[in-house]
Motif scaffolding. Structure first.
Motif, PDB file in Angstrom:
ATOM      1  N   GLY A 128       0.813  -1.221   0.000  1.00  0.00           N
ATOM      2  CA  GLY A 128       0.000   0.000   0.000  1.00  0.00           C
ATOM      3  C   GLY A 128       0.838   1.260   0.000  1.00  0.00           C
ATOM      4  N   GLU A 129       0.207   2.379   0.384  1.00  0.00           N
ATOM      5  CA  GLU A 129       0.880   3.690   0.409  1.00  0.00           C
ATOM      6  C   GLU A 129       0.983   4.177   1.845  1.00  0.00           C
ATOM      7  OE1 GLU A 129      -1.189   6.608  -1.798  1.00  0.00           O
ATOM      8  OE2 GLU A 129      -0.350   5.953  -3.712  1.00  0.00           O
ATOM      9  N   PHE A 130       1.970   5.047   2.089  1.00  0.00           N
ATOM     10  CA  PHE A 130       2.214   5.474   3.476  1.00  0.00           C
ATOM     11  C   PHE A 130       2.503   6.974   3.560  1.00  0.00           C
ATOM     12  CE2 PHE A 130       3.215   1.072   2.969  1.00  0.00           C
ATOM     13  CZ  PHE A 130       2.603   0.481   4.063  1.00  0.00           C
ATOM     14  N   ASP A 131       2.052   7.575   4.669  1.00  0.00           N
ATOM     15  CA  ASP A 131       2.403   8.977   4.927  1.00  0.00           C
ATOM     16  C   ASP A 131       3.868   9.061   5.333  1.00  0.00           C
ATOM     17  OD1 ASP A 131      -0.346  10.060   4.731  1.00  0.00           O
ATOM     18  OD2 ASP A 131      -0.672   8.723   6.439  1.00  0.00           O
ATOM     19  N   VAL A 132       4.320   8.056   6.081  1.00  0.00           N
ATOM     20  CA  VAL A 132       5.703   8.042   6.579  1.00  0.00           C
ATOM     21  C   VAL A 132       6.325   6.670   6.310  1.00  0.00           C
ATOM     22  CG1 VAL A 132       7.186   8.284   8.620  1.00  0.00           C
ATOM     23  CG2 VAL A 132       5.057   9.582   8.480  1.00  0.00           C
ATOM     24  N   VAL A 133       7.514   6.688   5.734  1.00  0.00           N
ATOM     25  CA  VAL A 133       8.277   5.445   5.583  1.00  0.00           C
ATOM     26  C   VAL A 133       9.531   5.579   6.445  1.00  0.00           C
ATOM     27  CG1 VAL A 133       9.550   3.959   3.980  1.00  0.00           C
ATOM     28  CG2 VAL A 133       7.432   5.075   3.225  1.00  0.00           C
ATOM     29  N   LEU A 134       9.739   4.617   7.335  1.00  0.00           N
ATOM     30  CA  LEU A 134      10.952   4.609   8.163  1.00  0.00           C
ATOM     31  C   LEU A 134      11.951   3.633   7.562  1.00  0.00           C
ATOM     32  CD1 LEU A 134       9.475   4.374  11.798  1.00  0.00           C
ATOM     33  CD2 LEU A 134      10.020   6.426  10.462  1.00  0.00           C
ATOM     34  N   ARG A 159       3.798   8.698   0.277  1.00  0.00           N
ATOM     35  CA  ARG A 159       3.057   9.856  -0.233  1.00  0.00           C
ATOM     36  C   ARG A 159       3.508  11.152   0.418  1.00  0.00           C
ATOM     37  NH1 ARG A 159      -2.438   6.854   1.403  1.00  0.00           N
ATOM     38  NH2 ARG A 159      -2.301   7.085   3.653  1.00  0.00           N
ATOM     39  N   ARG A 160       4.340  11.108   1.456  1.00  0.00           N
ATOM     40  CA  ARG A 160       4.793  12.358   2.063  1.00  0.00           C
ATOM     41  C   ARG A 160       6.259  12.338   2.531  1.00  0.00           C
ATOM     42  NH1 ARG A 160       5.367  17.300   1.856  1.00  0.00           N
ATOM     43  NH2 ARG A 160       5.322  18.513   3.756  1.00  0.00           N
ATOM     44  N   ALA A 161       6.574  11.524   3.559  1.00  0.00           N
ATOM     45  CA  ALA A 161       7.913  11.645   4.163  1.00  0.00           C
ATOM     46  C   ALA A 161       8.626  10.308   4.287  1.00  0.00           C
ATOM     47  CB  ALA A 161       7.794  12.278   5.553  1.00  0.00           C
ATOM     48  N   PHE A 230      11.946  12.381  -4.719  1.00  0.00           N
ATOM     49  CA  PHE A 230      11.801  13.224  -3.526  1.00  0.00           C
ATOM     50  C   PHE A 230      12.174  14.655  -3.920  1.00  0.00           C
ATOM     51  CE2 PHE A 230      12.205   8.944  -1.948  1.00  0.00           C
ATOM     52  CZ  PHE A 230      11.149   8.894  -1.051  1.00  0.00           C
ATOM     53  N   THR A 231      11.316  15.613  -3.536  1.00  0.00           N
ATOM     54  CA  THR A 231      11.495  16.979  -4.033  1.00  0.00           C
ATOM     55  C   THR A 231      12.420  17.803  -3.141  1.00  0.00           C
ATOM     56  OG1 THR A 231       9.373  17.408  -2.966  1.00  0.00           O
ATOM     57  CG2 THR A 231       9.369  17.164  -5.371  1.00  0.00           C
ATOM     58  N   GLY A 256       7.066  16.165  -2.448  1.00  0.00           N
ATOM     59  CA  GLY A 256       6.182  17.317  -2.605  1.00  0.00           C
ATOM     60  C   GLY A 256       5.811  17.502  -4.054  1.00  0.00           C
ATOM     61  N   ARG A 257       5.329  18.707  -4.360  1.00  0.00           N
ATOM     62  CA  ARG A 257       5.013  19.020  -5.763  1.00  0.00           C
ATOM     63  C   ARG A 257       6.211  19.714  -6.369  1.00  0.00           C
ATOM     64  NH1 ARG A 257      -0.518  21.755  -4.462  1.00  0.00           N
ATOM     65  NH2 ARG A 257      -1.596  19.906  -3.733  1.00  0.00           N
TER      66      ARG A 257
END
Ligand SMILES: C[S@@+](CC[C@H](N)C(=O)[O-])C[C@H]1O[C@@H](n2cnc3c(N)ncnc32)[C@H](O)[C@@H]1O
Length: 317
Positions: A128-134, A159-161, A230-231, A256-257
């Motif tokens: 799946g997708e995650f807000d945070v990947v460690l 999807r974010r960090a 990664f932006t 990010g965008r």
């Protein structure tokens, strides 16, 4: 599992089967710890990682989807789940995962999705997708090209960090090509090439099977993160980890965008190209040799030397 005696009994059984806990010191009940009531090392890193996640999401960990890669004895997964995150944790060694599952039961955290698996198989379809990947303490246990592929896979599910805590190569004496770019790094030892599968599995912190690994230099890792989608990427200094050596870093990479329209003309540089070493002209100013040169070399000659070395000719702003 609320009964302290039952918790201690199961802990002793697990230690008997798999050996004692090796890194994650978790408070399971009043006065019961997996390692010791005294700090044993990784407490500082737990505070750093938890604070980063909290700061990135305005203090709201509750409801975040978090992926903990190579979770070892589960401390990071448990901490974030305790704060309301929905956690998937992957670990390649059954012994480590059994300890993590047990700690979750002792703490009454039944929502963590513990998966015995290989981080090299990470995929959006499976996980799946995650807000945070460690990605803590795992990147430098992989060999090339797996290290490149894992960064791409993490970008795909993130999807974010992405938080990367890793050893880096301090000298980029070796190079590897990936996707048309050259990266620098160094080979690290993981297992004796003559070791058996069982012996490799017993080394609780090491790679699963590869006998060597490939650690990237800091600039190469930064470039790889940028080229993987990664932006922006930041290095964490606070919360401080006083015991960390210069060969170990914590990075936060954000998806990010990508910004494209600016009031200024486009820069000439590739935004992903982090130089392995700054040009000599950027390193010389401020050195003793440079300061002596300023005193003895006449200004016109100084200007020519600066231009030749590519040194900054404008006054710093
Ligand atoms: C140095 S420990 C770091 C663990 C933890 N993330 C931390 O920061 O404390 C490395 C962990 O990676 C696991 N590991 C190594 N290679 C793996 C792989 N290919 N897939 C899954 N786990 C792996 C090991 O079993 C071990 O738990």
């Amino acid at each position: 599992m609320s009964d302290r005696v039952a918790i201690e009994r199961e802990q002793a059984e697990l230690a008997q089967r798999f050996g004692p806990w090796t890194a994650h010191n978790i408070r399971l009940a009043e006065g019961v710890y997996t390692i010791s009531s005294e700090p044993s090392g990784d407490e500082v890193k737990l505070r750093r990682i938890t604070q980063i996640v909290s700061d990135l999401f305005d203090g709201r960990i509750d409801g975040l989807r978090v992926l903990d890669l190579a979770c070892l004895e589960g401390m990071y997964a448990l901490e974030l789940a305790r704060r309301g995150a929905e956690v998937v944790a992957i670990e390649g060694r059954e012994a480590n995962l059994e300890k993590a599952r047990y700690a979750a039961r002792a703490l009454g955290l039944d929502g963590i999705d513990w998966r015995l698996g290989d981080v090299r198989d990470l995929s959006r379809e499976q996980h799946g997708e995650f807000d945070v990947v460690l990605c803590l303490g795992i990147l430098y246990h992989l060999d090339a090209p797996d290290v490149f592929s894992l960064v791409g896979r993490m970008a795909d599910v993130c999807r974010r960090a992405l938080i990367v805590d890793t050893a880096i190569a301090l000298s980029g004496s070796e190079q590897r090509a990936h996707d048309g770019h050259v990266y620098r790094g160094t080979t690290l030892f993981e297992h004796d090439p003559d070791s058996s599968k069982e012996e490799r599995l017993k080394a609780a912190w090491s790679s699963l099977d590869n006998t060597i690994a490939w650690a990237l230099t800091r600039p190469s890792l930064l470039s790889l993160l940028a080229r993987s989608g990664f932006t922006s990427v930041y290095e964490c200094w606070i919360p401080a980890e006083p015991g960390k050596t210069s060969g170990r870093i914590t990075l936060v990479a954000l998806r990010g965008r990508p910004q494209t329209e600016f009031v200024s003309p486009p820069p000439a540089e590739d935004p992903a190209a982090v130089p392995e070493r700054p040009p000599v002209g950027a390193r010389l100013p401020g050195t003793r040799l440079w300061r002596i040169g300023r005193l003895v070399v006449p200004p016109p000659l100084r200007r020519r030397v600066r231009a030749l070395l590519g040194a900054e000719t404008r006054r710093p702003r």
